[in-house]
Design a protein around this motif. Structure first.
Motif, short mmCIF file in Angstrom:
data_model
loop_
_atom_site.label_atom_id
_atom_site.label_comp_id
_atom_site.label_asym_id
_atom_site.label_seq_id
_atom_site.Cartn_x
_atom_site.Cartn_y
_atom_site.Cartn_z
N PHE A 109 0.89 -1.22 -0.02
CA PHE A 109 -0.21 -0.29 -0.15
C PHE A 109 0.76 0.86 0.23
O PHE A 109 1.79 1.10 0.30
CB PHE A 109 -1.01 -0.01 1.46
CG PHE A 109 -0.25 -0.27 2.56
CD1 PHE A 109 -0.20 0.93 2.90
CD2 PHE A 109 -0.51 -1.09 3.07
CE1 PHE A 109 0.94 0.58 4.30
CE2 PHE A 109 0.60 -1.74 4.54
CZ PHE A 109 0.73 -0.65 5.00
N VAL A 110 0.17 2.13 0.00
CA VAL A 110 1.20 3.77 0.06
C VAL A 110 0.49 4.72 0.57
O VAL A 110 -0.89 4.76 0.59
CB VAL A 110 0.69 4.62 -1.76
CG1 VAL A 110 1.39 5.22 -1.89
CG2 VAL A 110 0.94 3.51 -3.05
N ALA A 111 2.00 4.85 1.68
CA ALA A 111 1.18 6.14 2.60
C ALA A 111 1.40 7.04 2.36
O ALA A 111 1.99 7.05 1.48
CB ALA A 111 1.65 4.98 3.46
N SER A 112 0.98 7.93 3.61
CA SER A 112 1.32 9.53 2.18
C SER A 112 2.89 9.57 4.01
O SER A 112 2.73 8.99 4.92
CB SER A 112 0.02 10.12 2.87
OG SER A 112 0.06 10.45 4.64
N GLY A 113 3.21 10.96 3.40
CA GLY A 113 4.47 10.83 4.91
C GLY A 113 6.43 10.13 3.63
O GLY A 113 5.70 9.57 2.37
N ALA A 114 6.84 10.85 4.67
CA ALA A 114 7.93 10.19 4.14
C ALA A 114 8.52 9.17 5.00
O ALA A 114 8.29 8.78 5.79
CB ALA A 114 9.20 11.22 4.82
N VAL A 115 9.46 8.40 4.60
CA VAL A 115 10.32 7.28 5.33
C VAL A 115 10.63 7.31 6.64
O VAL A 115 10.00 6.64 7.66
CB VAL A 115 11.54 6.51 4.97
CG1 VAL A 115 11.79 5.43 5.51
CG2 VAL A 115 10.53 5.98 2.96
N GLU A 116 10.90 8.68 6.38
CA GLU A 116 11.40 8.98 8.72
C GLU A 116 10.70 8.89 9.01
O GLU A 116 10.31 9.04 10.41
CB GLU A 116 12.51 9.75 7.63
CG GLU A 116 13.69 10.18 7.27
CD GLU A 116 13.78 10.28 5.40
OE1 GLU A 116 12.10 10.62 5.12
OE2 GLU A 116 14.28 9.93 5.20
N ASP A 117 9.19 8.82 8.52
CA ASP A 117 7.71 9.44 9.57
C ASP A 117 7.18 8.65 10.56
O ASP A 117 6.84 8.44 11.39
CB ASP A 117 6.42 9.85 8.57
CG ASP A 117 6.70 11.34 8.17
OD1 ASP A 117 7.67 11.63 8.61
OD2 ASP A 117 6.57 11.94 7.20
N GLN A 177 4.61 -12.72 12.88
CA GLN A 177 3.97 -13.80 12.23
C GLN A 177 3.95 -12.64 10.54
O GLN A 177 3.85 -12.49 9.01
CB GLN A 177 2.88 -14.25 11.44
CG GLN A 177 2.71 -16.02 12.54
CD GLN A 177 1.49 -16.22 12.73
OE1 GLN A 177 0.72 -16.18 13.56
NE2 GLN A 177 1.22 -16.91 11.71
N ILE A 178 4.17 -11.50 11.16
CA ILE A 178 4.56 -9.85 9.78
C ILE A 178 5.16 -9.66 10.05
O ILE A 178 6.64 -9.08 10.93
CB ILE A 178 3.34 -9.20 10.08
CG1 ILE A 178 1.88 -9.67 10.45
CG2 ILE A 178 2.70 -7.55 9.42
CD1 ILE A 178 1.08 -8.72 11.08
N THR A 179 6.22 -9.48 8.90
CA THR A 179 7.85 -8.30 8.55
C THR A 179 7.04 -7.70 7.78
O THR A 179 6.04 -7.01 6.30
CB THR A 179 9.01 -9.32 7.84
OG1 THR A 179 8.17 -9.45 6.53
CG2 THR A 179 8.77 -10.35 8.33
N LEU A 180 7.65 -5.99 8.16
CA LEU A 180 7.35 -4.68 7.17
C LEU A 180 8.60 -4.62 6.26
O LEU A 180 9.80 -4.14 7.43
CB LEU A 180 6.81 -4.07 8.06
CG LEU A 180 5.32 -3.75 8.72
CD1 LEU A 180 5.20 -2.83 9.47
CD2 LEU A 180 3.95 -4.30 7.70
N ALA A 181 8.01 -3.39 5.91
CA ALA A 181 9.69 -3.17 5.21
C ALA A 181 9.16 -1.52 4.30
O ALA A 181 8.33 -1.81 3.41
CB ALA A 181 9.92 -3.77 3.68
N VAL A 182 9.28 -0.50 4.77
CA VAL A 182 9.09 0.77 3.97
C VAL A 182 10.22 1.60 3.38
O VAL A 182 11.37 0.69 3.79
CB VAL A 182 8.96 1.82 5.65
CG1 VAL A 182 8.92 3.23 5.15
CG2 VAL A 182 7.81 0.60 6.22
N ARG A 183 10.07 1.51 2.48
CA ARG A 183 10.75 2.13 1.09
C ARG A 183 10.29 3.22 0.55
O ARG A 183 9.14 3.49 0.71
CB ARG A 183 11.22 1.18 -0.05
CG ARG A 183 10.08 0.33 -0.94
CD ARG A 183 10.47 -0.54 -1.56
NE ARG A 183 9.32 -1.34 -1.81
CZ ARG A 183 8.78 -1.13 -2.75
NH1 ARG A 183 10.07 0.04 -4.46
NH2 ARG A 183 8.10 -1.48 -3.77
#
Length: 72
Positions: free
Chosen positions: A11-19, A42-48
């Motif tokens: 999904f696309v989220a608003s803001g910057a990775v640093e947020d 059981q969940i891994t997240l990656a933010v880019r």
């Protein structure tokens, strides 16, 4: 035989990775875990960073050309 299924969600989220600090990521994990009825472990997240995501749907079979013509 054990079977493992993996669901990938993007999904696309608003803001910057640093947020997206640990607090925010924990909140996202918690919400996803609750919605999917699984443990947060059981969940891994990656933010880019990204400004465009492209998803492609490819249809195979006898009517693939007809569907492609209709989609234009």
């Amino acid at each position: 035989m054990n079977r493992i299924s993996i669901l990938n969600v993007r999904f696309v989220a608003s803001g910057a990775v640093e947020d997206f600090d640990e607090v925010r990521l924990t909140g996202i994990k918690s919400g996803l875990a609750s919605a999917c009825n699984v443990n947060e472990s059981q969940i891994t997240l990656a933010v880019r960073s990204a400004s465009v995501f492209v998803d492609a749907n490819i249809t195979y079979g006898e009517t693939a050309q007809q569907q492609a013509d209709f989609a234009r």
